[in-house]
Design an enzyme around this catalytic site. Structure first.
Site, PDB file in Angstrom:
ATOM      1  N   ASP A   1       0.819  -1.213   0.000  1.00 44.20           N
ATOM      2  CA  ASP A   1       0.000   0.000   0.000  1.00 44.20           C
ATOM      3  C   ASP A   1       0.856   1.267   0.000  1.00 44.20           C
ATOM      4  O   ASP A   1       1.888   1.326   0.662  1.00 44.20           O
ATOM      5  CB  ASP A   1      -0.870  -0.065   1.271  1.00 44.20           C
ATOM      6  CG  ASP A   1      -2.004   0.923   1.235  1.00 44.20           C
ATOM      7  OD1 ASP A   1      -2.073   1.723   0.288  1.00 44.20           O
ATOM      8  OD2 ASP A   1      -2.831   0.879   2.167  1.00 44.20           O
TER       9      ASP A   1
ATOM     10  N   ASP B   1      -6.166  -6.761  -2.283  1.00 38.80           N
ATOM     11  CA  ASP B   1      -6.626  -6.583  -0.899  1.00 38.80           C
ATOM     12  C   ASP B   1      -8.079  -6.115  -0.873  1.00 38.80           C
ATOM     13  O   ASP B   1      -8.614  -5.593  -1.869  1.00 38.80           O
ATOM     14  CB  ASP B   1      -5.704  -5.546  -0.227  1.00 38.80           C
ATOM     15  CG  ASP B   1      -5.585  -5.754   1.271  1.00 38.80           C
ATOM     16  OD1 ASP B   1      -6.437  -6.447   1.851  1.00 38.80           O
ATOM     17  OD2 ASP B   1      -4.635  -5.206   1.852  1.00 38.80           O
TER      18      ASP B   1
ATOM     19  N   ASN C   1     -10.253  -4.227   2.339  1.00 35.62           N
ATOM     20  CA  ASN C   1     -10.010  -3.895   3.739  1.00 35.62           C
ATOM     21  C   ASN C   1     -11.184  -3.395   4.551  1.00 35.62           C
ATOM     22  O   ASN C   1     -10.988  -2.833   5.623  1.00 35.62           O
ATOM     23  CB  ASN C   1      -8.870  -2.876   3.831  1.00 35.62           C
ATOM     24  CG  ASN C   1      -7.519  -3.563   3.796  1.00 35.62           C
ATOM     25  OD1 ASN C   1      -7.361  -4.656   4.323  1.00 35.62           O
ATOM     26  ND2 ASN C   1      -6.553  -2.953   3.151  1.00 35.62           N
TER      27      ASN C   1
ATOM     28  N   CYS D   1      -6.246 -11.217  -0.354  1.00 40.26           N
ATOM     29  CA  CYS D   1      -6.008 -10.717   0.997  1.00 40.26           C
ATOM     30  C   CYS D   1      -7.237  -9.905   1.385  1.00 40.26           C
ATOM     31  O   CYS D   1      -7.893  -9.330   0.527  1.00 40.26           O
ATOM     32  CB  CYS D   1      -4.768  -9.805   0.943  1.00 40.26           C
ATOM     33  SG  CYS D   1      -4.441  -8.910   2.468  1.00 40.26           S
TER      34      CYS D   1
ATOM     35  N   ASP E   1      -2.966 -10.649   9.139  1.00 44.27           N
ATOM     36  CA  ASP E   1      -2.023  -9.554   9.381  1.00 44.27           C
ATOM     37  C   ASP E   1      -1.169  -9.834  10.609  1.00 44.27           C
ATOM     38  O   ASP E   1      -0.222  -9.109  10.884  1.00 44.27           O
ATOM     39  CB  ASP E   1      -2.780  -8.230   9.579  1.00 44.27           C
ATOM     40  CG  ASP E   1      -3.175  -7.609   8.251  1.00 44.27           C
ATOM     41  OD1 ASP E   1      -2.669  -8.073   7.207  1.00 44.27           O
ATOM     42  OD2 ASP E   1      -3.995  -6.682   8.242  1.00 44.27           O
TER      43      ASP E   1
HETATM   44  C1  GLA Z   1      -4.222  -4.918   4.835  1.00 45.30           C
HETATM   45  C2  GLA Z   1      -3.338  -6.089   4.497  1.00 45.30           C
HETATM   46  C3  GLA Z   1      -1.922  -5.775   4.877  1.00 45.30           C
HETATM   47  C4  GLA Z   1      -1.476  -4.543   4.150  1.00 45.30           C
HETATM   48  C5  GLA Z   1      -2.408  -3.386   4.470  1.00 45.30           C
HETATM   49  C6  GLA Z   1      -2.108  -2.180   3.608  1.00 45.30           C
HETATM   50  O1  GLA Z   1      -4.336  -4.750   6.217  1.00 45.30           O
HETATM   51  O2  GLA Z   1      -3.782  -7.242   5.117  1.00 45.30           O
HETATM   52  O3  GLA Z   1      -1.086  -6.857   4.560  1.00 45.30           O
HETATM   53  O4  GLA Z   1      -1.447  -4.796   2.775  1.00 45.30           O
HETATM   54  O5  GLA Z   1      -3.762  -3.738   4.224  1.00 45.30           O
HETATM   55  O6  GLA Z   1      -2.951  -1.136   3.841  1.00 45.30           O
END
Ligand code: GLA
Length: 742
Positions: free
Chosen positions: A368, A479, A481, A527, A549
């Site tokens: 990121d 990803d 999130n 992810c 994570d």
């Molecule tokens: C998520 C992913 C992490 C990372 C962050 C970046 O939490 O699981 O591994 O890539 O986003 O913002």
């Protein structure tokens, strides 16, 4: 093997190597009943009695005055709604008139070699020699809706894949309010139920408890399969452990809202249903249209949980993961997230890459923060162009310099998201999922894109493709999130708003499909805030998924135990990071962290330029072990020997080459204990009559293997067990290699 129809008895017999599943057409009305699922049966002549239609409560044709007493007890293959079965229904259809009852009867069936695709959805696959499919067409004559129940029996794996398609054969639209993918009515034995629960940074911990009367459900309404509960449940006989007892496993190949529920009814019978969660779901079907529900993988093991585990590992390796990377050693990566978070420049990344290349690391993954105005997590999702302030000279230059070091390059995206502070949101605020007039819930200060819309998908993919074509990117971390809230789509009419969540999942699948079509050799790792969308559906697109994570070695033992209960080790994204660990603050030995990561895809997530000399010297040794043993880890058979979650003391599992000639034993003494006695651990998966030599694998010594000089028979090792000295101190890992003596 395969599937047979015993015409006279109107029974379907579905066989896998060690299991049989029986269903039958019952009574004049043609109800579809479940007769048996369990250990393999050969001769099933006369097995129709298992439906109990000759016992009271009698079938309606003999006892129409008490129709409900039949409906509420009969083992249905797919339960009805609102007509007298008060257990969980499988299907709820609202008609134009507003009624919601449904009840299915048999119409016809078809048995075919092979297995068709499920439109728009991930599903297991297999050729004509590998799988046979039965499709039973049923109908509800009152509303003119047909339902196809599909069962695929695998030749070499003890799995039956079930799915359901609903077809509106009437002249009016109907609204589906619930479509389960599976309903299974089992006999009333005593069962324990095993599920996986968790949270962010604590995914997939196993939990086992007795199944009482009433209902026990796991579910997600977060728009993804979730950190919190997993689309899986298993019913276990009371005596079941890793090596013995009966286990029924149910695993849903879907990445959105789900429910999996077991219900013990008034007669002690158990009904399991699994499918898309009916809350926040409805789907309008115009006349002639159909709806495809996702697939459930169903497995039965008479050899305990270990049997279920190895069956599912085989299933996913042979029949779910399509990636060309499946059987390949994955490049050892270093990810900059925990090393730099958002604070990096091209020079910093190059420094990490240079140092990594020297140690034998093979790929740098830029996480990121490389795009738009992304200096922190408050902005820029959706603005998928390079941040030139951080990466002076652009991505192309950085990647060529990394390639010149002999390393591959990978890149992070979060394609399904939009920051309220982004160019994309300025231009298309209506692309975010939200309800007009309601302040939407922010999570990590971001909104979710309505990827059920074609134009949204096209836009994001176009931007991604431009980045990926502009530089030699060989790996993508995809990803996701935050969960879905404020379920409103600007593109859907009022009577289709309930379609949003499923359309979202279908849209996301389509995006991944198009990404892979454009870049067929791409190594894709999914992810979701760690492991929030780790499910069989995602494996159809990516051969590996970031597990969590949480990279703390001890927490990882529990996360990886729960994950490997269902998934091959080759799927589990696992990295070595620094201590004190960024999530839990614990300090564990570098070697233990290495060993725990070696049980997954293996890589690093730290600033290698800041490592101590001692740890730096250990990196090439861990890498050497990866090269020596990854074939075994990736392709081997998995055996759980001891569970830290259960014993709060130590963790142990084994990976054996198919055929049992060689293998690895991963042991971690989590907490030091004062006992000076060695521990005896019964191994599994060895050849009884063979003798095995045991080696210590060194993750921090000159030579890779030390011959312990210990040679024992498989028989002794499996029954009496291997003795292991108790190590000194907390969190001590020990990796052993054993090989059959010639
Ligand atoms: C998520 C992913 C992490 C990372 C962050 C970046 O939490 O699981 O591994 O890539 O986003 O913002």
């Amino acid at each position: 093997m395969g599937i047979r129809y015993l015409e006279e008895e109107r029974i379907f017999k579905l066989d896998t190597p060690n299991t049989t599943y029986l269903l039958g057409v019952v009574a004049k009305e043609g109800f579809l009943g479940h007769l048996y699922y369990g250990k393999k049966l050969e001769d099933v002549t006369g097995a129709g009695y298992l439906s109990r239609v000759e016992e009271p409560p009698f079938v309606p044709e003999k006892n129409d005055r008490d129709r409900s007493s039949f409906f509420d007890a009969f083992p249905f293959e797919y339960s009805s709604h609102g007509v007298g079965d008060f257990r969980e229904s499988s299907l709820k259809i609202r008609t134009m008139a507003g009624h919601v009852a449904s009840s299915l009867v048999y119409v016809s069936h078809e048995i075919q070699k092979g297995k068709g695709k499920l439109a728009g959805l991930p599903a297991t696959f297999g050729n004509e020699a590998e799988v046979t499919t039965l499709t039973v067409t049923c109908t509800d004559p009152s509303i003119g809706v047909n339902v196809e129940l599909s069962y695929s029996a695998f030749e070499k794996v003890d799995v039956i894949a079930r799915s359901v398609r609903v077809i509106n054969a009437s002249k009016e639209p109907v609204w589906l309010e619930k479509v389960m993918s599976l309903c299974l009515d089992l006999e009333g034995k005593e069962y324990d139920i095993l599920t996986l629960h968790g949270s962010w940074a604590r995914e997939r911990h196993e939990e086992r408890k007795p199944l009482g009367h009433g209902k026990y459900a796991v579910s997600s309404r977060r728009g993804e399969s979730s950190h919190q509960e997993h689309p899986f449940l298993a019913l276990l006989s009371k005596n079941a452990d890793q090596t013995m007892g009966e286990v029924y496993g149910f695993h849903f190949a879907y990445s959105g809202n789900f429910i999996g529920q077991a219900e013990r009814d008034q007669f002690g019978q158990v009904r399991v249903v699994m499918g898309i969660h009916p809350e926040d779901f409805s789907w309008k079907l115009e006349p002639g249209e159909s709806f495809q529900a996702p697939e459930v993988e169903l497995t039965y093991s008479s050899l305990g949980l270990g049997g279920m585990t190895r069956t599912l590992h085989d299933l996913y390796r042979r029949h779910m993961i399509r990636s060309p990377w499946l059987h390949k050693k994955r490049p050892i990566l270093i990810n900059n997230w925990e090393a730099t978070y958002f604070d990096f420049t091209a020079d910093k990344i190059l420094d990490i890459a240079k140092e990594s290349a020297k140690l034998g690391i093979e790929m740098l993954v830029l996480d990121d923060g490389w795009f738009g105005n992304r200096f922190d997590d408050n902005r820029s999702l959706g603005d998928w162009w390079v941040n030139e302030e951080k990466l002076r000279g652009g991505l192309g230059r950085l990647v060529s310099e990394i390639n010149a070091l002999g390393m591959k390059f990978g890149l992070w995206f979060e394609p399904e998201m939009i920051s309220p502070e982004s160019r994309l949101y300025e231009e298309h605020p209506d692309w975010a999922i939200q309800i007009p007039g309601r302040r939407p819930c922010r999570a990590r200060n971001q909104f979710v894109l309505d990827v059920g819309r074609r134009e949204v998908r096209d836009y994001v993919l176009e931007k991604m493709f431009a980045v990926l074509h502009g530089a030699n990117v060989e790996y993508v971390k995809w990803d996701m999130n935050r969960p879905l809230t404020d379920l409103g789509s600007a593109a859907l009419p009022a009577d289709r708003q309930g379609e949003l969540c499923h359309r979202y999942v279908l849209g996301m699948y389509e995006m991944q499909e198009r990404l892979l079509a454009e870049f067929p050799n791409l190594l894709l790792e999914n992810c979701s805030g760690g492991g929030g969308r780790f499910d069989p559906g995602m494996l159809y697109y990516s051969p590996q998924i970031w597990c969590s994570d949480d990279t703390d070695a001890v927490e990882r033992l529990m996360i990886q135990e729960g994950t490997s209960l269902l998934y091959p080790l080759s799927c589990m994204g696992a990295h070595v990071s620094v201590c004190p660990n960024h999530t839990v603050g614990r300090t564990t030995p570098f070697a233990t962290r290495g060993m725990v990561a070696l049980a997954g895809t293996f890589g690093y997530e730290l600033d290698v330029t800041k490592l101590s000399d001692e740890d730096k010297a250990a990196v090439p040794r861990q890498i050497r072990a990866y090269h020596a043993f990854n074939d075994l880890v990736r392709e081997g058979k998995y055996y759980r020997i001891a569970s830290y979650l259960e014993n709060r003391d130590h963790d142990c599992f084994q990976v054996m080459e198919d055929g049992g000639k060689k293998g690895l034993i991963f042991f971690t003494q989590v907490l030091a204990t004062p006992s000076s006695r060695s521990r005896r651990l019964p191994l599994q998966g060895l050849k009884k009559g063979s003798r095995y030599r045991i080696f210590q694998v060194n993750l921090n010594k000159e030579e890779l293997l030390t011959d312990t000089g210990r040679v024992y028979s498989g028989d002794v090792l499996m029954n009496a067990g291997l003795t292991l000295e108790r190590p000194w101190g907390d969190f001590q890992g020990r990796l052993l290699y054993l090989e059959e003596e010639k």
